[in-house]
Enzyme design. Structure first.
Site, PDB file in Angstrom:
ATOM      1  N   TYR A  61     -19.860  -9.857  -3.172  1.00  0.00           N
ATOM      2  CA  TYR A  61     -18.701  -9.884  -4.070  1.00  0.00           C
ATOM      3  C   TYR A  61     -18.028  -8.513  -4.111  1.00  0.00           C
ATOM      4  O   TYR A  61     -18.627  -7.509  -3.725  1.00  0.00           O
ATOM      5  CB  TYR A  61     -19.131 -10.278  -5.492  1.00  0.00           C
ATOM      6  CG  TYR A  61     -19.602 -11.693  -5.612  1.00  0.00           C
ATOM      7  CD1 TYR A  61     -18.688 -12.748  -5.762  1.00  0.00           C
ATOM      8  CD2 TYR A  61     -20.963 -11.992  -5.586  1.00  0.00           C
ATOM      9  CE1 TYR A  61     -19.125 -14.063  -5.878  1.00  0.00           C
ATOM     10  CE2 TYR A  61     -21.409 -13.299  -5.697  1.00  0.00           C
ATOM     11  CZ  TYR A  61     -20.495 -14.328  -5.842  1.00  0.00           C
ATOM     12  OH  TYR A  61     -20.932 -15.623  -5.945  1.00  0.00           O
ATOM     13  N   ILE A  66     -24.550  -9.686  -4.759  1.00  0.00           N
ATOM     14  CA  ILE A  66     -24.925 -10.340  -3.511  1.00  0.00           C
ATOM     15  C   ILE A  66     -25.202 -11.813  -3.753  1.00  0.00           C
ATOM     16  O   ILE A  66     -25.934 -12.175  -4.679  1.00  0.00           O
ATOM     17  CB  ILE A  66     -26.174  -9.670  -2.904  1.00  0.00           C
ATOM     18  CG1 ILE A  66     -25.901  -8.185  -2.643  1.00  0.00           C
ATOM     19  CG2 ILE A  66     -26.588 -10.352  -1.603  1.00  0.00           C
ATOM     20  CD1 ILE A  66     -27.145  -7.355  -2.458  1.00  0.00           C
ATOM     21  N   CYS A  67     -24.618 -12.654  -2.919  1.00  0.00           N
ATOM     22  CA  CYS A  67     -24.869 -14.085  -3.016  1.00  0.00           C
ATOM     23  C   CYS A  67     -25.941 -14.444  -1.983  1.00  0.00           C
ATOM     24  O   CYS A  67     -25.653 -14.613  -0.805  1.00  0.00           O
ATOM     25  CB  CYS A  67     -23.571 -14.843  -2.742  1.00  0.00           C
ATOM     26  SG  CYS A  67     -23.766 -16.609  -2.878  1.00  0.00           S
ATOM     27  N   LEU A  68     -27.165 -14.491  -2.430  1.00  0.00           N
ATOM     28  CA  LEU A  68     -28.286 -14.744  -1.519  1.00  0.00           C
ATOM     29  C   LEU A  68     -29.277 -15.650  -2.245  1.00  0.00           C
ATOM     30  O   LEU A  68     -29.730 -15.312  -3.342  1.00  0.00           O
ATOM     31  CB  LEU A  68     -28.936 -13.406  -1.127  1.00  0.00           C
ATOM     32  CG  LEU A  68     -30.163 -13.448  -0.226  1.00  0.00           C
ATOM     33  CD1 LEU A  68     -29.850 -14.108   1.112  1.00  0.00           C
ATOM     34  CD2 LEU A  68     -30.705 -12.038   0.018  1.00  0.00           C
ATOM     35  N   ASN A 119     -20.862 -12.607   2.062  1.00  0.00           N
ATOM     36  CA  ASN A 119     -21.722 -12.956   0.928  1.00  0.00           C
ATOM     37  C   ASN A 119     -21.885 -11.824  -0.096  1.00  0.00           C
ATOM     38  O   ASN A 119     -22.824 -11.836  -0.882  1.00  0.00           O
ATOM     39  CB  ASN A 119     -23.085 -13.426   1.430  1.00  0.00           C
ATOM     40  CG  ASN A 119     -22.951 -14.534   2.454  1.00  0.00           C
ATOM     41  OD1 ASN A 119     -23.235 -14.334   3.632  1.00  0.00           O
ATOM     42  ND2 ASN A 119     -22.460 -15.677   2.028  1.00  0.00           N
TER      43      ASN A 119
END
Ligand SMILES: [Zn+2]
Ligand SMILES: [Zn+2]
Ligand SMILES: [Zn+2]
Lengths: 111, 151
Positions: free
Chosen positions: B82, B87-89, B80
């Site tokens: 990149y 941050i993909c949260l 999660n």
């Protein structure tokens, strides 16, 4: 988890721990309750006590007593309370209570 | 003149100092309270263990109504995160709540290290290895952990 611990202690206490030991633990319990109450009186958005003016009103440095009068508390149907100032900015982008995610509807306003 | 966002950040900093969560730390940069440096220590019993991962957090004047931009500075290999450290949260995007503070943000990212979500990958290679070849995944993560000592 805390409940479980308490039960164990009470059971042990009935069996063989002196009463003054138990007194110490009761006291610890009371402290935990106290901090939980404080959490509830604080606006979770700006982290100032709901009875004081919110951070925005403080920053705009309104005359002290006017600021405090304008900055009211709002309670939702979910019973969570915030400063009206803080909440009115948030509901513009998301009409949910920031604490419990329920649809936000005002139950009452005031001090 | 101190804005509401800046005042809130001072409160966040105070709370972080008085009640520091385990395994994370953070502080505003010297001349700008809107930009913070933070460190997350890799959680025990995960391949990230022993790593010291640096992040930057950038706030806007709309904080806490808008989430900050959080980015790993240390190189990360995580489903999660990149390539640029973003941050993909969910809580930093559509599930953001104005009740979160720096402490909550950092502990959420820390738990993302323990529990990646390979179904919304930001790094598809990491997601694929996490699902299909856990040994290789852990090897790649350990390489990041070692690099985090040097960065
Ligand atoms: Zn408030
Ligand atoms: Zn106000
Ligand atoms: Zn609520």
């Amino acid at each position: 988890m805390a409940d479980k611990g308490d039960n164990n202690v009470e059971r042990m206490d009935n069996e063989n721990i002196k009463p003054d030991k138990m007194f110490t633990l009761k006291k610890w319990n009371a402290v935990a309750m106290w901090s939980w109450d404080v959490e509830c009186d604080t606006c979770a958005i700006c982290r100032v006590q709901v009875m004081d003016a919110c951070l925005r009103c403080q920053a705009e440095s309104k005359r002290d007593f006017y600021g405090k009068q304008d900055c009211v508390v709002v309670w939702g149907e979910c019973n969570h309370s915030f400063h009206y100032c803080c909440m009115s900015l948030w509901v513009k982008q998301n009409n949910r209570c920031p604490l419990c995610q329920q649809e936000w509807s005002i139950q009452r306003m005031g001090k | 003149m101190s804005t509401p966002a800046r005042r809130r950040l001072m409160r966040d900093f105070k709370r972080l100092q008085e009640d520091p969560p385990t395994g994370v730390s953070g502080a505003p940069t010297d001349n700008n309270i809107m930009i913070w440096n933070a460190v997350i220590f890799g959680p025990h019993d995960t391949p990230f263990e022993d790593g010291t991962f640096k992040l930057t957090i950038e706030f806007t004047e709309e904080y806490p109504n808008k989430p900050p931009t959080v980015r790993f500075v240390s190189h990360m290999f995580h489903p999660n995160v990149y390539a640029d450290g973003g941050i993909c949260l969910d809580i930093l995007q559509n599930r953001w709540s104005p009740t979160y503070d720096v402490s909550a943000i950092l502990t959420s990212i820390q738990s993302l290290l323990s529990d990646p979500n390979p179904n919304s990958p930001a790094n598809s290679m990491a997601a694929q290895l996490y699902k299909e070849n856990r040994r290789e995944y852990e090897k790649r993560v350990k390489a990041c952990v070692e690099q985090s000592f040097i960065d």
